[in-house]
Design an enzyme around this catalytic site. Sequence first.
Site, PDB file in Angstrom:
ATOM      1  N   ILE A   1       0.839  -1.208   0.000  1.00 16.08           N
ATOM      2  CA  ILE A   1       0.000   0.000   0.000  1.00 16.08           C
ATOM      3  C   ILE A   1       0.873   1.256   0.000  1.00 16.08           C
ATOM      4  CG2 ILE A   1      -1.848   1.206   1.224  1.00 16.08           C
ATOM      5  CD1 ILE A   1      -2.660  -1.571   2.383  1.00 16.08           C
TER       6      ILE A   1
ATOM      7  N   SER B   1      -7.463  -1.400  10.438  1.00 14.85           N
ATOM      8  CA  SER B   1      -8.026  -2.478   9.610  1.00 14.85           C
ATOM      9  C   SER B   1      -9.445  -2.799  10.038  1.00 14.85           C
ATOM     10  CB  SER B   1      -7.155  -3.725   9.786  1.00 14.85           C
ATOM     11  OG  SER B   1      -7.785  -4.838   9.208  1.00 14.85           O
TER      12      SER B   1
ATOM     13  N   TYR C   1      -3.237 -10.000  15.509  1.00 12.70           N
ATOM     14  CA  TYR C   1      -3.021  -8.891  14.572  1.00 12.70           C
ATOM     15  C   TYR C   1      -4.066  -7.794  14.805  1.00 12.70           C
ATOM     16  CZ  TYR C   1      -3.510  -6.334  10.179  1.00 12.70           C
ATOM     17  OH  TYR C   1      -3.649  -5.341   9.239  1.00 12.70           O
TER      18      TYR C   1
ATOM     19  N   LYS D   1      -3.750  -3.772  16.245  1.00 13.82           N
ATOM     20  CA  LYS D   1      -4.260  -2.565  15.578  1.00 13.82           C
ATOM     21  C   LYS D   1      -5.176  -1.775  16.523  1.00 13.82           C
ATOM     22  CE  LYS D   1      -2.345  -2.777  11.566  1.00 13.82           C
ATOM     23  NZ  LYS D   1      -1.427  -1.740  11.109  1.00 13.82           N
TER      24      LYS D   1
ATOM     25  N   GLY E   1     -11.696 -18.849  11.911  1.00 12.47           N
ATOM     26  CA  GLY E   1     -11.587 -17.409  12.160  1.00 12.47           C
ATOM     27  C   GLY E   1     -12.252 -16.540  11.106  1.00 12.47           C
TER      28      GLY E   1
HETATM   29  P1  NAD Z   1       3.264  -4.700   3.524  1.00 10.53           P
HETATM   30  O1  NAD Z   1       3.800  -5.783   4.365  1.00 10.53           O
HETATM   31  O2  NAD Z   1       3.357  -4.834   2.044  1.00 10.53           O
HETATM   32  O3  NAD Z   1       3.904  -3.297   3.937  1.00 10.53           O
HETATM   33  C1  NAD Z   1       4.334  -3.021   5.244  1.00 10.53           C
HETATM   34  C2  NAD Z   1       5.755  -2.503   5.164  1.00 10.53           C
HETATM   35  O4  NAD Z   1       6.231  -2.211   6.480  1.00 10.53           O
HETATM   36  C3  NAD Z   1       6.727  -3.511   4.548  1.00 10.53           C
HETATM   37  O5  NAD Z   1       7.456  -2.889   3.511  1.00 10.53           O
HETATM   38  C4  NAD Z   1       7.628  -3.907   5.715  1.00 10.53           C
HETATM   39  O6  NAD Z   1       8.937  -4.215   5.286  1.00 10.53           O
HETATM   40  C5  NAD Z   1       7.552  -2.664   6.586  1.00 10.53           C
HETATM   41  N1  NAD Z   1       7.820  -2.908   8.012  1.00 10.53           N
HETATM   42  C6  NAD Z   1       7.288  -3.878   8.794  1.00 10.53           C
HETATM   43  N2  NAD Z   1       7.766  -3.784  10.042  1.00 10.53           N
HETATM   44  C7  NAD Z   1       8.604  -2.710  10.047  1.00 10.53           C
HETATM   45  C8  NAD Z   1       9.421  -2.113  11.035  1.00 10.53           C
HETATM   46  N3  NAD Z   1       9.470  -2.596  12.283  1.00 10.53           N
HETATM   47  N4  NAD Z   1      10.160  -1.030  10.697  1.00 10.53           N
HETATM   48  C9  NAD Z   1      10.132  -0.546   9.436  1.00 10.53           C
HETATM   49  N5  NAD Z   1       9.393  -1.078   8.458  1.00 10.53           N
HETATM   50  C10 NAD Z   1       8.636  -2.154   8.760  1.00 10.53           C
HETATM   51  O7  NAD Z   1       1.728  -4.499   3.952  1.00 10.53           O
HETATM   52  P2  NAD Z   1       0.607  -3.556   3.303  1.00 10.53           P
HETATM   53  O8  NAD Z   1      -0.428  -4.443   2.745  1.00 10.53           O
HETATM   54  O9  NAD Z   1       1.224  -2.523   2.468  1.00 10.53           O
HETATM   55  O10 NAD Z   1       0.007  -2.925   4.630  1.00 10.53           O
HETATM   56  C11 NAD Z   1       0.382  -1.647   5.106  1.00 10.53           C
HETATM   57  C12 NAD Z   1      -0.338  -1.385   6.415  1.00 10.53           C
HETATM   58  O11 NAD Z   1      -1.754  -1.487   6.205  1.00 10.53           O
HETATM   59  C13 NAD Z   1      -0.004  -2.384   7.520  1.00 10.53           C
HETATM   60  O12 NAD Z   1       0.070  -1.683   8.746  1.00 10.53           O
HETATM   61  C14 NAD Z   1      -1.182  -3.321   7.509  1.00 10.53           C
HETATM   62  O13 NAD Z   1      -1.393  -3.906   8.771  1.00 10.53           O
HETATM   63  C15 NAD Z   1      -2.311  -2.377   7.149  1.00 10.53           C
HETATM   64  N6  NAD Z   1      -3.451  -3.074   6.528  1.00 10.53           N
HETATM   65  C16 NAD Z   1      -3.243  -3.835   5.408  1.00 10.53           C
HETATM   66  C17 NAD Z   1      -4.320  -4.519   4.840  1.00 10.53           C
HETATM   67  C18 NAD Z   1      -4.117  -5.377   3.619  1.00 10.53           C
HETATM   68  O14 NAD Z   1      -4.980  -6.186   3.311  1.00 10.53           O
HETATM   69  N7  NAD Z   1      -3.044  -5.266   2.868  1.00 10.53           N
HETATM   70  C19 NAD Z   1      -5.611  -4.416   5.403  1.00 10.53           C
HETATM   71  C20 NAD Z   1      -5.780  -3.611   6.530  1.00 10.53           C
HETATM   72  C21 NAD Z   1      -4.695  -2.941   7.082  1.00 10.53           C
HETATM   73  C1  UD1 Z   2      -7.793 -11.266   5.994  1.00 13.56           C
HETATM   74  C2  UD1 Z   2      -7.570 -11.164   7.470  1.00 13.56           C
HETATM   75  C3  UD1 Z   2      -7.755  -9.726   7.904  1.00 13.56           C
HETATM   76  C4  UD1 Z   2      -6.836  -8.821   7.114  1.00 13.56           C
HETATM   77  C5  UD1 Z   2      -7.130  -9.020   5.636  1.00 13.56           C
HETATM   78  C6  UD1 Z   2      -6.245  -8.207   4.750  1.00 13.56           C
HETATM   79  C7  UD1 Z   2      -8.231 -13.329   8.393  1.00 13.56           C
HETATM   80  C8  UD1 Z   2      -9.226 -14.060   9.236  1.00 13.56           C
HETATM   81  N1  UD1 Z   2      -8.493 -12.029   8.174  1.00 13.56           N
HETATM   82  O1  UD1 Z   2      -9.111 -10.852   5.713  1.00 13.56           O
HETATM   83  O2  UD1 Z   2      -7.461  -9.597   9.258  1.00 13.56           O
HETATM   84  O3  UD1 Z   2      -7.054  -7.472   7.459  1.00 13.56           O
HETATM   85  O4  UD1 Z   2      -6.926 -10.397   5.316  1.00 13.56           O
HETATM   86  O5  UD1 Z   2      -4.901  -8.608   4.864  1.00 13.56           O
HETATM   87  O6  UD1 Z   2      -7.251 -13.894   7.943  1.00 13.56           O
HETATM   88  N2  UD1 Z   2     -10.392 -17.248   0.621  1.00 13.56           N
HETATM   89  C9  UD1 Z   2     -10.495 -18.444  -0.044  1.00 13.56           C
HETATM   90  N3  UD1 Z   2      -9.349 -19.073  -0.448  1.00 13.56           N
HETATM   91  C10 UD1 Z   2      -8.102 -18.554  -0.226  1.00 13.56           C
HETATM   92  C11 UD1 Z   2      -8.001 -17.304   0.450  1.00 13.56           C
HETATM   93  C12 UD1 Z   2      -9.164 -16.687   0.872  1.00 13.56           C
HETATM   94  O7  UD1 Z   2     -11.584 -18.958  -0.263  1.00 13.56           O
HETATM   95  O8  UD1 Z   2      -7.097 -19.181  -0.614  1.00 13.56           O
HETATM   96  C13 UD1 Z   2     -11.631 -16.550   1.025  1.00 13.56           C
HETATM   97  C14 UD1 Z   2     -11.755 -16.295   2.513  1.00 13.56           C
HETATM   98  O9  UD1 Z   2     -12.349 -17.372   3.154  1.00 13.56           O
HETATM   99  C15 UD1 Z   2     -12.616 -15.013   2.511  1.00 13.56           C
HETATM  100  C16 UD1 Z   2     -12.180 -14.290   1.240  1.00 13.56           C
HETATM  101  O10 UD1 Z   2     -11.600 -15.277   0.417  1.00 13.56           O
HETATM  102  O11 UD1 Z   2     -13.975 -15.340   2.395  1.00 13.56           O
HETATM  103  C17 UD1 Z   2     -11.174 -13.179   1.491  1.00 13.56           C
HETATM  104  O12 UD1 Z   2     -10.069 -13.720   2.221  1.00 13.56           O
HETATM  105  P1  UD1 Z   2      -8.736 -12.880   2.497  1.00 13.56           P
HETATM  106  O13 UD1 Z   2      -8.252 -12.278   1.229  1.00 13.56           O
HETATM  107  O14 UD1 Z   2      -7.798 -13.749   3.261  1.00 13.56           O
HETATM  108  O15 UD1 Z   2      -9.237 -11.664   3.384  1.00 13.56           O
HETATM  109  P2  UD1 Z   2     -10.019 -11.671   4.792  1.00 13.56           P
HETATM  110  O16 UD1 Z   2     -10.158 -13.032   5.336  1.00 13.56           O
HETATM  111  O17 UD1 Z   2     -11.253 -10.877   4.611  1.00 13.56           O
END
Ligand code: NAD
Ligand code: UD1
Length: 336
Positions: free
Chosen positions: A11, A123, A147, A151, A293
């Site tokens: 992101i 999140s 996790y 948050k 979960g």
């Molecule tokens: P990502 O893992 O691609 O990016 C996170 C970055 O933080 C990575 O580049 C990692 O190297 C860096 N990092 C981790 N620990 C660190 C530390 N101690 N010091 C410095 N850098 C560090 O993940 P993302 O998908 O880009 O997510 C970004 C943020 O958004 C995270 O906080 C994640 O929890 C939150 N978030 C992501 C999702 C998702 O589905 N991708 C959903 C909800 C929230």
């Molecule tokens: C998951 C995390 C959530 C996190 C989010 C983004 C869990 C319980 N939740 O959300 O905390 O913020 O990722 O990183 O892990 N699915 C399949 N097959 C797969 C993978 C997923 O059927 O191989 C289904 C899942 O059951 C769900 C949907 O796809 O219904 C989305 O799954 P996923 O992408 O893992 O996201 P979340 O579970 O919503």
Amino acid sequence: MILLTGGAGYIGLHTAAVLVEAGHEVVLFDNFSNSKPAGLKRLEAIIGRAVPCVEGDVRSRQDLDGLFDQYPIGAVVHFAGLKAVGESQAQPLRYYDNNVSGSLALLGAMQRAEVRRIVFSSSATIYGNADSNPIPETAALRPANVYGRSKLMVEDILRDLHAAAPGWSIALLRYFNPVGAHPGGLIGEDPNDIPNNLMPFVTQVAVGRRPELQVFGGDYPTPDGTGVRDYIHVMDLAEGHRAALDWALRDPRELLTANLGTGRGSSVLELVGAFEQASGKAIPHRIVARRAGDVAACWSDPSLARERLGWTATRSLDDMCRDAWNWQRNNPQGFA
Ligand code: NAD
Ligand code: UD1
């Protein structure tokens, strides 16, 4: 200048591209624990110039104080953290250390540098199993995993900080399910090992890295029995950050909590169908047992972000699939 902690991640890179495009100067800070320097080179190719990036750890006050001394930082987007749910259950101390201690160190460094504007990556996972959909920001917060609790702890710390020091401007952004990639196909999601999340698993099946998708559960109380989520294009999410930063830079001295989602739910089978259409590839899949979960359905009420930030997601599920495919097709092994 805007500091993006975790800026080399999925992101972070997309948000950096959008912010630079909008005229902001950015500095990235990352320890590359879940990203690769190659991603930065791609970002630089998109925007056509170098981007400063400091290698360091958010848990290190020394690293952070040096960063704030070196750059004229006016606001922070705090992405850095660990995000794998299963891993968080197995390694709780590592998760609390990175996500909670890391945030505390960052806030201490910001206080020292007198920088009081922060946008935090929260999140939708903190809602846990919500009572109903769509989910507004006022819903109960009951995270069901380490996790999610990490948050929520950081959100609580920021709420306490704002209550004690109202000069701060704080945006807590609760993301739903970010997917997709920059339309140019140079940056995208590049998970290590076997993807936990649906879209990267689907794209890896499409390029032949995995034989088939396992659909976790076909007996949920949803229209087709598979899980329903609010997938949001990562470019829409990035634009949500730009809107939140514009808000913070006006110094509202408020704490704002906003969902970033589309307000629409899609099932696993709908996403697979949309992806097959977008890519022209069949995605072999098989329904297996539910994943522990998981909730049946989860989608956002995104109206607060529209009213307060003037932001709405505009990209469709088809756009998300097309751009995810474009990234994976051009980079079958990700950034490697
Ligand atoms: P990502 O893992 O691609 O990016 C996170 C970055 O933080 C990575 O580049 C990692 O190297 C860096 N990092 C981790 N620990 C660190 C530390 N101690 N010091 C410095 N850098 C560090 O993940 P993302 O998908 O880009 O997510 C970004 C943020 O958004 C995270 O906080 C994640 O929890 C939150 N978030 C992501 C999702 C998702 O589905 N991708 C959903 C909800 C929230
Ligand atoms: C998951 C995390 C959530 C996190 C989010 C983004 C869990 C319980 N939740 O959300 O905390 O913020 O990722 O990183 O892990 N699915 C399949 N097959 C797969 C993978 C997923 O059927 O191989 C289904 C899942 O059951 C769900 C949907 O796809 O219904 C989305 O799954 P996923 O992408 O893992 O996201 P979340 O579970 O919503």
